[in-house]
Design a protein around this motif. Sequence first.
Motif, mmCIF file in Angstrom:
data_model
loop_
_atom_site.group_PDB
_atom_site.id
_atom_site.type_symbol
_atom_site.label_atom_id
_atom_site.label_comp_id
_atom_site.label_asym_id
_atom_site.label_seq_id
_atom_site.Cartn_x
_atom_site.Cartn_y
_atom_site.Cartn_z
ATOM 1 N N LEU A 229 3.066 26.020 46.820
ATOM 2 C CA LEU A 229 2.345 26.792 45.547
ATOM 3 C C LEU A 229 1.360 27.847 46.197
ATOM 4 N N SER A 230 1.024 27.839 47.388
ATOM 5 C CA SER A 230 0.317 29.078 47.990
ATOM 6 C C SER A 230 1.486 30.223 48.071
ATOM 7 N N TYR A 231 2.508 29.814 48.510
ATOM 8 C CA TYR A 231 3.631 31.062 48.628
ATOM 9 C C TYR A 231 3.963 31.422 47.186
ATOM 10 N N VAL A 232 3.969 30.613 45.944
ATOM 11 C CA VAL A 232 4.156 31.021 44.738
ATOM 12 C C VAL A 232 2.759 31.705 44.328
ATOM 13 N N ARG A 233 1.768 31.552 44.598
ATOM 14 C CA ARG A 233 0.670 32.365 44.320
ATOM 15 C C ARG A 233 0.729 33.907 44.744
ATOM 16 N N GLY A 234 0.837 33.893 46.191
ATOM 17 C CA GLY A 234 1.082 35.221 46.825
ATOM 18 C C GLY A 234 2.313 35.596 46.261
ATOM 19 N N TYR A 235 3.175 35.194 45.745
ATOM 20 C CA TYR A 235 4.351 36.026 45.096
ATOM 21 C C TYR A 235 4.223 36.686 43.772
#
Length: 250
Positions: A229-235
């Motif tokens: 979810l951190s990856y999704v947020r950064g994306y």
Amino acid sequence: MTVPQATNENSMYASVARHRTIDSVVDALQALILQRKLNPGDALPAERELAVMLSVSRNVVREALGILGQRGLTTSRHGYGTFVALPSGEQARAALQLLLELERVGLVELCDARLLIEPELAALAAARVTPAGAAKLRDAFAALAAASADGEAHVQADLAFHGAIAEMADHTVLRALVDAVREPVTRGMVFGTKVPRAIDHSDVQHEEIMLAILAAEPELARERMREHLSYVRGYLIEHDVRITHWSADD
């Protein structure tokens, strides 16, 4: 011809009285549901019968049932009647969609909510693995991996994968909260840009989450979900995703 003021006032108060009548019917039927005198799946009497029972017009009954339907407490089946239902996350999702369209809340904020909730759901799922739950999670991941070339199909498979985790976690409140915010974030990520590697990388993370859950390792499952979810947020931030309307043609 000017309408006399008294007539205007009478009309206004009649409208208020009518709404109070509708509210009374809504309150009465809702109380029966909350008190478990009416249970999910129970059929309500026909509108004509309810009107007689409650000493109101059929129009009042119809409007009251419409309000209960909006609250998720009843559902209508054409040709069969109205039935008691359990509320779902649909009402909250609809409200959040309106907020998105009004730009009063952003996808990153919704992702922040997921970050607070879904790692805990993953940990709970890992602590409560059952053969049936594990099989459903594997099937959900297989469908997700098979849908990478189809944006709309991937959205549905992504939602089903995370839904399978929430179901394994067996926590009603946390599941309801995250159900309301998951779809717009997922759709935003898939349709927000045309970067195909986003899906590929995301699905690698999904597999890592699944393996941690199936290994019955709550801490690892929590961490893998947090990383995803951190990856999704950064994306979402990197690509400035602000999309509020999606279709399979986007």
